[in-house]
Design a protein around this motif. Structure first.
Motif, PDB file in Angstrom:
ATOM      1  N   ILE A  90      56.318  60.885 -62.134  1.00 35.24           N
ATOM      2  CA  ILE A  90      57.663  61.043 -62.689  1.00 35.24           C
ATOM      3  C   ILE A  90      58.253  59.699 -63.106  1.00 35.24           C
ATOM      4  CG2 ILE A  90      58.062  63.122 -61.314  1.00 35.24           C
ATOM      5  CD1 ILE A  90      59.956  61.401 -59.549  1.00 35.24           C
ATOM      6  N   TRP A  91      57.530  58.606 -62.832  1.00 35.00           N
ATOM      7  CA  TRP A  91      57.950  57.280 -63.273  1.00 35.00           C
ATOM      8  C   TRP A  91      56.706  56.436 -63.462  1.00 35.00           C
ATOM      9  CZ3 TRP A  91      57.657  52.628 -60.161  1.00 35.00           C
ATOM     10  CH2 TRP A  91      57.149  52.829 -58.872  1.00 35.00           C
ATOM     11  N   ARG A  92      56.885  55.301 -64.105  1.00 34.07           N
ATOM     12  CA  ARG A  92      55.760  54.387 -64.245  1.00 34.07           C
ATOM     13  C   ARG A  92      56.084  53.069 -63.568  1.00 34.07           C
ATOM     14  NH1 ARG A  92      57.213  50.300 -67.107  1.00 34.07           N
ATOM     15  NH2 ARG A  92      58.290  50.402 -69.108  1.00 34.07           N
ATOM     16  N   GLU A 122      62.902  53.744 -62.862  1.00 32.83           N
ATOM     17  CA  GLU A 122      63.702  54.814 -63.453  1.00 32.83           C
ATOM     18  C   GLU A 122      62.848  56.076 -63.537  1.00 32.83           C
ATOM     19  OE1 GLU A 122      65.824  55.865 -67.762  1.00 32.83           O
ATOM     20  OE2 GLU A 122      65.003  53.873 -67.384  1.00 32.83           O
ATOM     21  N   VAL A 123      63.415  57.204 -63.139  1.00 32.07           N
ATOM     22  CA  VAL A 123      62.699  58.475 -63.250  1.00 32.07           C
ATOM     23  C   VAL A 123      62.660  58.876 -64.721  1.00 32.07           C
ATOM     24  CG1 VAL A 123      62.741  60.920 -62.659  1.00 32.07           C
ATOM     25  CG2 VAL A 123      63.299  59.206 -60.917  1.00 32.07           C
ATOM     26  N   LEU A 124      61.442  59.092 -65.236  1.00 35.00           N
ATOM     27  CA  LEU A 124      61.254  59.364 -66.661  1.00 35.00           C
ATOM     28  C   LEU A 124      60.829  60.804 -66.957  1.00 35.00           C
ATOM     29  CD1 LEU A 124      59.365  56.074 -67.639  1.00 35.00           C
ATOM     30  CD2 LEU A 124      61.757  56.629 -68.084  1.00 35.00           C
ATOM     31  N   ASN A 125      60.480  61.561 -65.900  1.00 33.68           N
ATOM     32  CA  ASN A 125      60.068  62.963 -66.090  1.00 33.68           C
ATOM     33  C   ASN A 125      58.968  63.068 -67.139  1.00 33.68           C
ATOM     34  OD1 ASN A 125      62.051  63.823 -64.231  1.00 33.68           O
ATOM     35  ND2 ASN A 125      63.604  63.800 -65.836  1.00 33.68           N
ATOM     36  N   LEU A 126      57.848  62.417 -66.871  1.00 36.68           N
ATOM     37  CA  LEU A 126      56.777  62.304 -67.853  1.00 36.68           C
ATOM     38  C   LEU A 126      56.039  63.611 -68.100  1.00 36.68           C
ATOM     39  CD1 LEU A 126      55.586  58.842 -66.564  1.00 36.68           C
ATOM     40  CD2 LEU A 126      56.794  59.300 -68.693  1.00 36.68           C
ATOM     41  N   GLY A 127      56.195  64.585 -67.197  1.00 38.78           N
ATOM     42  CA  GLY A 127      55.550  65.879 -67.403  1.00 38.78           C
ATOM     43  C   GLY A 127      56.135  66.670 -68.560  1.00 38.78           C
ATOM     44  N   LYS A 128      57.271  66.227 -69.103  1.00 40.42           N
ATOM     45  CA  LYS A 128      57.922  66.980 -70.181  1.00 40.42           C
ATOM     46  C   LYS A 128      57.083  67.029 -71.446  1.00 40.42           C
ATOM     47  CE  LYS A 128      60.411  62.824 -71.626  1.00 40.42           C
ATOM     48  NZ  LYS A 128      61.717  62.124 -71.642  1.00 40.42           N
ATOM     49  N   ASN A 129      56.102  66.137 -71.568  1.00 41.11           N
ATOM     50  CA  ASN A 129      55.296  66.072 -72.784  1.00 41.11           C
ATOM     51  C   ASN A 129      54.033  66.918 -72.721  1.00 41.11           C
ATOM     52  OD1 ASN A 129      56.944  64.047 -74.179  1.00 41.11           O
ATOM     53  ND2 ASN A 129      56.248  62.657 -72.571  1.00 41.11           N
ATOM     54  N   VAL A 130      53.859  67.684 -71.642  1.00 46.71           N
ATOM     55  CA  VAL A 130      52.637  68.475 -71.441  1.00 46.71           C
ATOM     56  C   VAL A 130      52.837  69.912 -71.916  1.00 46.71           C
ATOM     57  CG1 VAL A 130      51.065  69.422 -69.703  1.00 46.71           C
ATOM     58  CG2 VAL A 130      51.858  67.047 -69.519  1.00 46.71           C
ATOM     59  N   ARG A 131      51.847  70.431 -72.638  1.00 41.88           N
ATOM     60  CA  ARG A 131      51.801  71.837 -73.035  1.00 41.88           C
ATOM     61  C   ARG A 131      50.353  72.324 -72.930  1.00 41.88           C
ATOM     62  NH1 ARG A 131      56.397  70.925 -72.552  1.00 41.88           N
ATOM     63  NH2 ARG A 131      58.174  71.481 -73.898  1.00 41.88           N
ATOM     64  N   GLN A 132      50.173  73.645 -73.019  1.00 47.26           N
ATOM     65  CA  GLN A 132      48.851  74.282 -73.066  1.00 47.26           C
ATOM     66  C   GLN A 132      47.989  73.924 -71.845  1.00 47.26           C
ATOM     67  OE1 GLN A 132      46.964  73.799 -76.926  1.00 47.26           O
ATOM     68  NE2 GLN A 132      48.950  73.754 -77.960  1.00 47.26           N
ATOM     69  N   PHE A 133      48.597  73.952 -70.691  1.00 47.18           N
ATOM     70  CA  PHE A 133      47.880  73.654 -69.445  1.00 47.18           C
ATOM     71  C   PHE A 133      46.922  74.786 -69.108  1.00 47.18           C
ATOM     72  CE2 PHE A 133      47.234  73.579 -64.893  1.00 47.18           C
ATOM     73  CZ  PHE A 133      47.197  72.234 -64.545  1.00 47.18           C
ATOM     74  N   VAL A 134      45.661  74.442 -68.844  1.00 45.80           N
ATOM     75  CA  VAL A 134      44.630  75.427 -68.510  1.00 45.80           C
ATOM     76  C   VAL A 134      43.817  74.891 -67.344  1.00 45.80           C
ATOM     77  CG1 VAL A 134      42.557  76.639 -69.303  1.00 45.80           C
ATOM     78  CG2 VAL A 134      44.487  76.317 -70.874  1.00 45.80           C
ATOM     79  N   ALA A 135      43.466  75.778 -66.398  1.00 43.61           N
ATOM     80  CA  ALA A 135      42.626  75.390 -65.261  1.00 43.61           C
ATOM     81  C   ALA A 135      41.444  76.351 -65.150  1.00 43.61           C
ATOM     82  CB  ALA A 135      43.447  75.410 -63.971  1.00 43.61           C
ATOM     83  N   THR A 136      40.234  75.805 -64.955  1.00 45.10           N
ATOM     84  CA  THR A 136      39.033  76.623 -64.743  1.00 45.10           C
ATOM     85  C   THR A 136      38.204  76.001 -63.627  1.00 45.10           C
ATOM     86  OG1 THR A 136      37.774  75.377 -66.393  1.00 45.10           O
ATOM     87  CG2 THR A 136      38.957  77.346 -67.177  1.00 45.10           C
ATOM     88  N   ASN A 137      37.270  76.766 -63.089  1.00 46.12           N
ATOM     89  CA  ASN A 137      36.351  76.198 -62.099  1.00 46.12           C
ATOM     90  C   ASN A 137      35.075  75.735 -62.804  1.00 46.12           C
ATOM     91  OD1 ASN A 137      34.810  78.485 -62.568  1.00 46.12           O
ATOM     92  ND2 ASN A 137      35.318  79.457 -60.607  1.00 46.12           N
TER      93      ASN A 137
END
Length: 609
Positions: A58-60, A65-80
Motif C-alpha cells: 500500500i506504499w513504497r 505515504e499510503v498510495l493504495n497501489l492495488g487500485k491499478n490492478v484488474r483481471q485478477f485470475v488464480a489457478t493451481n
C-alpha cells in the motif's frame, strides 16, 4: 491477453515451466505500452495452507505515504499447477485471498495500469517502462524470503537495467528475496548509458528522455560523488549501483534504493549551473541513502511493513541528515564551491526563521507524523519538515562535535558508528543507540541536548555555533542598494499575471494579524491597483500605516487594515566574522573538508518577502 496485443512485441526470454520449483517466478509482459498496460504472471511454490493471501503493497519505500497501489490492478485470475481455477476474494485494498489445497502450486495473473511516473512506482509508455515492484508485483508473506526470478517481454530494441543481479537472459533478473526485488526497480527502454568503476565496483548511469544535459559530464560528476561517499562511510554496501535519470516534464523528485536510485527532473532543468547543482545534490542525497536508510535505519522500520505504516521518531535522521550530507559530499567532491555551499545554508536558515511551526512541533513528532504530513500554510505554521529540520540539527551536531573533539571527529563518525553496529540485518538503531553513538564519538552525554532540540522545541543556537567556525548569519543589502528597507507582510503570493493571490500567511505576521488568508486576491493598497509585478514597490510607497488593503475573498470585496513592519531589504548570507582566529579557520576547514579561503567570502541567497 489477446494475441493481437502482443503482435508488435518480441519475446525475449521464457520462464521455466511451473513444475517443481522453490523460487517465486515473475513474468511481466508489456502488452500495450502506449496505453500504459502490462500483464503480470506470478508462480508461487507449493503452499502449505488452505488459503494464500496475495498482496500489493500500500506504499513504497522512500515515500512515507499510503498510495493504495492495488487500485491499478484488474483481471485478477488464480489457478493451481494443473491449470484449475482457484476461487478468491478481495479482502482489503491490497489483498486477494486465494483458496488453495496444501501442496498446490499457485499461479496468479492480472493486468496492471502503469501511469504513475511522478509517484515513481510504475510507468509504461512507448519509449520505456519504469517498474518499481511495489507498484506492479504482488507478493505472498509465506514466500517473502524466497529467492525470486523476474523476466520481461518488451518491445523490440529495448534494453532492461536494474540494480538486481542479471539472470539467464537479457531481460531477466534474480534476487535473494522479495525485499531486494521491491528495492531494485527495473528501467527498460531506450536510454543513454554510461558506466564507470570505483574501487572495483561498477557504477552505471541510464538516462531516459531528451533534455539539456551532458551525459558524459553527469557521469564524471557522479563518479566524484561516489568516491566521496566511499571516503565518508567506508565500504560500499553493493557491488554494482545504477543511477536512473528521467528527463521528462510535469514531475520531479527522487527515490533511493539499496542498489540504485531514480531521479526525475524536467528535461530543460539540467542547466544553467544552479539547476545542474540541484540535480547533483539530489543524486548525492540518494546515494548517501545507500548507507543511511538502506544499510542502516531506525529499528521501527526493520523490516518494512508493506501493508501498513512503519512509524518512527527518527525520520529526521534518516532523511534530514541525508540532506545535510548531500551538501557536504557535493562540496568535498569539488562540484559545488564553498560559496555555493554557504548560499544553500543561508537559504535554509532564512526559510527556518520563517517557519513558525518550529515552535509547535518537534523533530521527533514531525518524524512520527510524516505519514499524515500537513501541506500548504498549515505545514509552515504548525509543523517542521523532517528534511530541513533534520538538516539543521545535523549541522548543529556536526559543529558541536567538531568543537568538543577539537576537530578530530564530526557527525559523519556518528553515522559510521551506526553503519558498523546497527545495520538492517542487526535490527537497525534506536534513539538510545544514536545517543550512545554520540557519546562514543565525543565522550559526552547528549541526553539533555536531545531532550531540548530533538524531543523539545528549543531554538538551535546557530549564532553561537557558527561563531565557533568563524561564520555569522546576517540579512543585508548590497552596497549600492538605494532602498535599504522594505515592508514585511508575512504572505506568500502566486503570480497570476494580474492581481497576486495569497497562497500562505505566516503565523503571527502582520498579514496574519490583519486577517489576510490564503486564497485572498490582493486588488489594491490605499486605492492603488496592485499587480504581481509591482506589489512590493507600491506598498512601500505607502509610508503611512495602516494600509487599506482591498481584497476579493470568495468573490466578495473586503477592506482590511494592514500594519506591515520594516525589515532590511537584502539577502541572507553566511559570511566570515570580522576577526577570525586561526583556531576558528582550522575548525571550519575540518567541518567542511575544504580549506579556509585566502580572502573573505560573503555569499548571498534570496530573502523571503
Amino acid at each position: 491477453m489477446k494475441k493481437t496485443l502482443l503482435s508488435s512485441l518480441t519475446l525475449v526470454c521464457a520462464m521455466a515451466a511451473p513444475s517443481a520449483f522453490a523460487d517465486v517466478q515473475y513474468q511481466i509482459k508489456i502488452t500495450n505500452p502506449a496505453q500504459h498496460l502490462a500483464e503480470v504472471q506470478i508462480d508461487f511454490p507449493a503452499v502449505s495452507g488452505k488459503t494464500l493471501d496475495v498482496q500489493m503493497p500500500i506504499w513504497r519505500t522512500g515515500r512515507y505515504e499510503v498510495l493504495n497501489l492495488g487500485k491499478n490492478v484488474r483481471q485478477f485470475v488464480a489457478t493451481n499447477g494443473k491449470g484449475k481455477a482457484l476461487s478468491f476474494a478481495k479482502t482489503d485494498k491490497g489483498t486477494w485471498q486465494v483458496k488453495t489445497q496444501p501442496g498446490d502450486t499457485v499461479k496468479i495473473s492480472y493486468e496492471v495500469y502503469a501511469n504513475a511516473l511522478g509517484e515513481r512506482t510504475q510507468h509504461i509508455d512507448d519509449t520505456h517502462a519504469y517498474l518499481d515492484a511495489s507498484g506492479i508485483l504482488m507478493y505472498a508473506a509465506p514466500f517473502r524470503s524466497q529467492a525470486v526470478k523476474v523476466s520481461l517481454e518488451t518491445p523490440k530494441n529495448w534494453i532492461s537495467r536494474s540494480g538486481m543481479d542479471t539472470g539467464s537472459c537479457d531481460h531477466c533478473f534474480v534476487a535473494k528475496n522479495y525485499d531486494i526485488l521491491i528495492d531494485s526497480p527495473i528501467e527498460t527502454g531506450e536510454h543513454e548509458f554510461h558506466s564507470f568503476d570505483v574501487d572495483g565496483n561498477t557504477i552505471e548511469l541510464a538516462i531516459w528522455g531528451r533534455g539539456n544535459y551532458d551525459g558524459k559530464k553527469m557521469a564524471s560528476d557522479l563518479k566524484k560523488v561516489v568516491e566521496e561517499g566511499r571516503k565518508m562511510f567506508g565500504a560500499f554496501p553493493f557491488k554494482r549501483y545504477l543511477f536512473i535519470v528521467h528527463a521528462t516534464d510535469g514531475v520531479g523528485g527522487a527515490t533511493e534504493h539499496i542498489n540504485s536510485t531514480v531521479i526525475q527532473k524536467t528535461r530543460w532543468g539540467f542547466a544553467p549551473r544552479k539547476e545542474y547543482l540541484g540535480f547533483i545534490r539530489t543524486a548525492a542525497h540518494e546515494f548517501v541513502h545507500t548507507w543511511n536508510v538502506k544499510a542502516y535505519r531506525p529499528k521501527e522500520m526493520v523490516p518494512y511493513e508493506y501493508q501498513k505504516e512503519n512509524y518512527t521518531r527518527l525520520l529526521w535522521m534518516a532523511e534530514g541528515n541525508t540532506s545535510y550530507f548531500e551538501e557536504i559530499l557535493t562540496l568535498r567532491a569539488g562540484i559545488q564551491t564553498r560559496d555555493e555551499f554557504m548560499e544553500e545554508f543561508a537559504k535554509a536558515l532564512l526559510a527556518y526563521e520563517h517557519q513558525p511551526g518550529r515552535f509547535q512541533q518537534s523533530a521527533a513528532e514531525s518524524s512520527f507524523d510524516a505519514w499524515i504530513d500537513a501541506g500548504g500554510e498549515r505545514a509552515r505554521n504548525a509543523s517542521v519538515n523532517i528534511y530541513s529540520k533534520g538538516m539543521l540539527l545535523a549541522t548543529a551536531m556536526d559543529i558541536a562535535i567538531r568543537e568538543q573533539t577539537k576537530g578530530a571527529k564530526g557527525f559523519e563518525h556518528v553515522h559510521q558508528y551506526l553503519y558498523q553496529h546497527h545495520t538492517v540485518d542487526k535490527g537497525g538503531y534506536s534513539e538510545a543507540d544514536v545517543r550512545t553513538a554520540l557519546k562514543t564519538v565525543t565522550g559526552n552525554d547528549w541526553s539533555a541536548w536531545w531532550a531540548k532540540y530533538v524531543d523539545g522545541l528549543g531554538e538551535i543556537p546557530f549564532s553561537e555555533l557558527f561563531s565557533q567556525v568563524g561564520m555569522r548569519y546576517v540579512v543585508e543589502g548590497g552596497k549600492d542598494d538605494e532602498q535599504k528597507e522594505e515592508w514585511f507582510t508575512g504572505w506568500r503570493t502566486r503570480d497570476t499575471g494580474d492581481h497576486p493571490v495569497v497562497i500562505e500567511v505566516e503565523r503571527d505576521s502582520p498579514a496574519w494579524k490583519a486577517g489576510v488568508v490564503a486564497g485572498d486576491i490582493l486588488v489594491a493598497g490605499n486605492g492603488l491597483r496592485l499587480t504581481s509585478k509591482d506589489i512590493n514597490d507600491k506598498l512601500w510607497l505607502q509610508q503611512q500605516t495602516p494600509i487599506k488593503l482591498s481584497v476579493f475573498r470568495r468573490d466578495e470585496l473586503r477592506e482590511i487594515a494592514l500594519i506591515p513592519t520594516r525589515q532590511i531589504k537584502g539577502k541572507a548570507k553566511l559570511k566570515a566574522l570580522d576577526n577570525v582566529t586561526d583556531q576558528q579557520k582550522e575548525l571550519n576547514a575540518r567541518w567542511l573538508g575544504v580549506a579556509w579561503p585566502a580572502a573573505k567570502s560573503a555569499v548571498s541567497a534570496g530573502a523571503d518577502k
